[in-house]
Design a protein around this motif. Sequence first.
Motif, PDB file in Angstrom:
ATOM      1  N   LYS A  53      18.003 -54.827 -80.410  1.00 34.46           N
ATOM      2  CA  LYS A  53      18.489 -53.520 -80.243  1.00 34.46           C
ATOM      3  C   LYS A  53      19.116 -53.068 -78.830  1.00 34.46           C
ATOM      4  O   LYS A  53      18.138 -53.295 -78.096  1.00 34.46           O
ATOM      5  CB  LYS A  53      17.366 -52.667 -80.781  1.00 34.46           C
ATOM      6  CG  LYS A  53      16.881 -52.544 -82.353  1.00 34.46           C
ATOM      7  CD  LYS A  53      18.054 -52.056 -83.377  1.00 34.46           C
ATOM      8  CE  LYS A  53      17.825 -52.235 -84.798  1.00 34.46           C
ATOM      9  NZ  LYS A  53      16.730 -51.333 -85.275  1.00 34.46           N
ATOM     10  N   GLY A  54      20.040 -52.502 -78.676  1.00 32.67           N
ATOM     11  CA  GLY A  54      20.590 -52.384 -77.267  1.00 32.67           C
ATOM     12  C   GLY A  54      22.113 -52.192 -77.497  1.00 32.67           C
ATOM     13  O   GLY A  54      22.591 -52.139 -78.455  1.00 32.67           O
ATOM     14  N   ASP A  55      22.603 -51.960 -76.341  1.00 36.57           N
ATOM     15  CA  ASP A  55      24.106 -51.920 -76.094  1.00 36.57           C
ATOM     16  C   ASP A  55      24.378 -52.618 -74.921  1.00 36.57           C
ATOM     17  O   ASP A  55      23.900 -53.426 -74.237  1.00 36.57           O
ATOM     18  CB  ASP A  55      24.558 -50.408 -76.125  1.00 36.57           C
ATOM     19  CG  ASP A  55      24.085 -49.839 -74.964  1.00 36.57           C
ATOM     20  OD1 ASP A  55      23.796 -50.155 -73.818  1.00 36.57           O
ATOM     21  OD2 ASP A  55      23.635 -48.374 -74.976  1.00 36.57           O
ATOM     22  N   LEU A  56      25.851 -52.623 -74.711  1.00 40.55           N
ATOM     23  CA  LEU A  56      26.410 -53.216 -73.620  1.00 40.55           C
ATOM     24  C   LEU A  56      26.001 -53.042 -72.286  1.00 40.55           C
ATOM     25  O   LEU A  56      26.255 -53.761 -71.490  1.00 40.55           O
ATOM     26  CB  LEU A  56      27.974 -53.464 -73.812  1.00 40.55           C
ATOM     27  CG  LEU A  56      28.598 -53.881 -75.025  1.00 40.55           C
ATOM     28  CD1 LEU A  56      30.118 -53.657 -75.217  1.00 40.55           C
ATOM     29  CD2 LEU A  56      28.247 -55.293 -75.487  1.00 40.55           C
ATOM     30  N   ASN A  57      25.535 -51.761 -72.196  1.00 38.39           N
ATOM     31  CA  ASN A  57      25.023 -51.253 -70.756  1.00 38.39           C
ATOM     32  C   ASN A  57      23.400 -51.564 -70.618  1.00 38.39           C
ATOM     33  O   ASN A  57      22.924 -51.179 -69.536  1.00 38.39           O
ATOM     34  CB  ASN A  57      25.292 -49.738 -70.718  1.00 38.39           C
ATOM     35  CG  ASN A  57      26.974 -49.653 -70.796  1.00 38.39           C
ATOM     36  OD1 ASN A  57      27.533 -50.189 -70.236  1.00 38.39           O
ATOM     37  ND2 ASN A  57      27.058 -48.759 -71.504  1.00 38.39           N
ATOM     38  N   ASP A  60      18.472 -54.995 -69.515  1.00 37.38           N
ATOM     39  CA  ASP A  60      17.789 -56.032 -69.723  1.00 37.38           C
ATOM     40  C   ASP A  60      18.668 -57.165 -70.531  1.00 37.38           C
ATOM     41  O   ASP A  60      17.975 -58.099 -70.936  1.00 37.38           O
ATOM     42  CB  ASP A  60      16.656 -55.715 -70.876  1.00 37.38           C
ATOM     43  CG  ASP A  60      15.483 -55.059 -69.943  1.00 37.38           C
ATOM     44  OD1 ASP A  60      15.408 -55.114 -68.834  1.00 37.38           O
ATOM     45  OD2 ASP A  60      14.971 -54.059 -70.864  1.00 37.38           O
ATOM     46  N   LEU A  61      19.844 -57.017 -70.614  1.00 35.75           N
ATOM     47  CA  LEU A  61      20.962 -57.685 -71.472  1.00 35.75           C
ATOM     48  C   LEU A  61      20.720 -59.229 -71.091  1.00 35.75           C
ATOM     49  O   LEU A  61      20.544 -60.220 -71.812  1.00 35.75           O
ATOM     50  CB  LEU A  61      22.412 -57.333 -71.411  1.00 35.75           C
ATOM     51  CG  LEU A  61      23.345 -57.696 -72.325  1.00 35.75           C
ATOM     52  CD1 LEU A  61      22.620 -57.407 -73.588  1.00 35.75           C
ATOM     53  CD2 LEU A  61      24.599 -57.227 -72.395  1.00 35.75           C
ATOM     54  N   GLN A  98      29.950 -55.922 -67.951  1.00 38.18           N
ATOM     55  CA  GLN A  98      28.544 -56.182 -67.671  1.00 38.18           C
ATOM     56  C   GLN A  98      27.910 -57.218 -68.656  1.00 38.18           C
ATOM     57  O   GLN A  98      26.999 -58.087 -68.181  1.00 38.18           O
ATOM     58  CB  GLN A  98      28.134 -54.824 -68.116  1.00 38.18           C
ATOM     59  CG  GLN A  98      28.119 -53.926 -67.061  1.00 38.18           C
ATOM     60  CD  GLN A  98      27.997 -52.256 -67.722  1.00 38.18           C
ATOM     61  OE1 GLN A  98      28.008 -52.262 -68.802  1.00 38.18           O
ATOM     62  NE2 GLN A  98      27.908 -51.233 -66.584  1.00 38.18           N
ATOM     63  N   VAL A  99      28.691 -57.446 -69.669  1.00 28.54           N
ATOM     64  CA  VAL A  99      28.316 -58.623 -70.686  1.00 28.54           C
ATOM     65  C   VAL A  99      28.486 -60.171 -69.857  1.00 28.54           C
ATOM     66  O   VAL A  99      27.404 -60.957 -69.878  1.00 28.54           O
ATOM     67  CB  VAL A  99      28.789 -58.561 -71.918  1.00 28.54           C
ATOM     68  CG1 VAL A  99      28.624 -59.838 -72.750  1.00 28.54           C
ATOM     69  CG2 VAL A  99      28.487 -57.426 -72.887  1.00 28.54           C
ATOM     70  N   LEU A 100      29.625 -60.077 -69.350  1.00 25.86           N
ATOM     71  CA  LEU A 100      30.028 -61.352 -68.771  1.00 25.86           C
ATOM     72  C   LEU A 100      28.823 -61.684 -67.352  1.00 25.86           C
ATOM     73  O   LEU A 100      28.455 -62.525 -67.521  1.00 25.86           O
ATOM     74  CB  LEU A 100      31.275 -61.597 -68.016  1.00 25.86           C
ATOM     75  CG  LEU A 100      32.352 -61.446 -69.409  1.00 25.86           C
ATOM     76  CD1 LEU A 100      33.748 -61.291 -68.708  1.00 25.86           C
ATOM     77  CD2 LEU A 100      32.179 -62.706 -70.271  1.00 25.86           C
ATOM     78  N   ALA A 101      28.703 -60.552 -66.578  1.00 30.70           N
ATOM     79  CA  ALA A 101      27.687 -60.622 -65.588  1.00 30.70           C
ATOM     80  C   ALA A 101      26.393 -61.061 -66.247  1.00 30.70           C
ATOM     81  O   ALA A 101      25.632 -62.133 -65.455  1.00 30.70           O
ATOM     82  CB  ALA A 101      27.808 -59.570 -64.734  1.00 30.70           C
ATOM     83  N   ALA A 106      22.009 -65.079 -67.091  1.00 28.49           N
ATOM     84  CA  ALA A 106      21.290 -65.758 -67.893  1.00 28.49           C
ATOM     85  C   ALA A 106      21.482 -67.400 -68.098  1.00 28.49           C
ATOM     86  O   ALA A 106      20.677 -67.940 -68.743  1.00 28.49           O
ATOM     87  CB  ALA A 106      21.417 -65.283 -69.349  1.00 28.49           C
ATOM     88  N   GLY A 107      22.451 -67.943 -67.625  1.00 30.52           N
ATOM     89  CA  GLY A 107      22.754 -69.293 -67.615  1.00 30.52           C
ATOM     90  C   GLY A 107      23.498 -69.608 -68.961  1.00 30.52           C
ATOM     91  O   GLY A 107      23.615 -70.993 -69.139  1.00 30.52           O
ATOM     92  N   ILE A 108      24.323 -68.778 -69.601  1.00 31.28           N
ATOM     93  CA  ILE A 108      24.845 -69.085 -70.818  1.00 31.28           C
ATOM     94  C   ILE A 108      26.049 -69.938 -70.171  1.00 31.28           C
ATOM     95  O   ILE A 108      26.821 -70.085 -69.225  1.00 31.28           O
ATOM     96  CB  ILE A 108      25.738 -67.760 -71.077  1.00 31.28           C
ATOM     97  CG1 ILE A 108      24.805 -66.788 -71.940  1.00 31.28           C
ATOM     98  CG2 ILE A 108      26.834 -68.162 -72.334  1.00 31.28           C
ATOM     99  CD1 ILE A 108      24.082 -67.119 -73.233  1.00 31.28           C
TER     100      ILE A 108
END
Length: 331
Positions: A53-57, A60-61, A98-101, A106-108
């Motif tokens: 549960k969460g969003d792009l902002n 803790d992504l 933000q998702v890409l950062a 995260a080491g994706i």
Amino acid sequence: MSMTIKVFVTGGTGFIGTNLVRLLLEQGYSVKALVRPNSRLDNLKGLEIELIKGDLNNPDLSKQMQGCSVLFHVAAHYSLWQSEVEKLYQSNVLGTRQVLAAAREAGIERTVYTSSVAAIGVGKPGESVDETHQSPVEKLVGHYKKSKYYAEQEAIKACQKGQDVVIVNPSTPIGPWDIKPTPTGDIILRFLRRQMPAYVDTGLNLIDVRDVAWGHLLALEKGKTGERYILGHQNLSLKELLEKLAQITALEAPKTTVPLWLPLAVAWVEERILAPLGKPPSVPLDGVKMSTQPMYYEAAKAVKELGLPQSPLEIALKDAVEWFMSHGYIA
């Protein structure tokens, strides 16, 4: 494919995202999906996935992506209403950044970013364009298209910094699980409900949404970093689309075209005059402007380099009709 390969998916409750999640599970991937707290989860019900549960902002992504080696960033805000301009840029541009950062932190290892043909723009009237085409951003009609262009630029910048990102540009998907529905799904619904007495003389590139899902997976496996791939199939006029629906359903297709000045005038009055007075507009002005020129594309690159499937549109349309009918969309 081993279950040890874990992927992180944004936008998994949406039309493309749902079909992608289902394909990933079929192919043996382990799926972690980001869902907004207020999202409808009907499309994901009963699936063996981990919901976040969460969003792009979400700050803790990157932590939530830990343990995943692949990111499919499918989430986007789609709206043609003038009142949602700020939300478009917040979700699509800043959200993508933000998702890409977070993925980088995260080491994706590899990201497939879902852009859109909207970011590419259109060619001359009736012309079919490919990935090498780019309309100037000021020529892109509406803030949705502009936001997708700038979001794609975020993906390109990430690649330039050394991040492994492949870009896919779906055209107009059709098929099952169109829960919202999309604008094209809405056309199908209005046809089924006999609410379309006439049509605008325009055209689209259409593709089975399940082929779009495969395009994402094939882009992960075969796509070149930093390149864009149009996930499309067949260019059809709106008249031809309605005729195909008539053949599938045995309902009569509308035979009358509407001159473009009429919906443009209605949309302008509704959005610019009535909406500020509190009356919700029924026709988005940007949507009408988009229909003034056919949006035709060429998907040969994805077919050749990725092996993008080209399933018959009649099957996708039939399955879309059956899905809408079986899920209570037809009164």
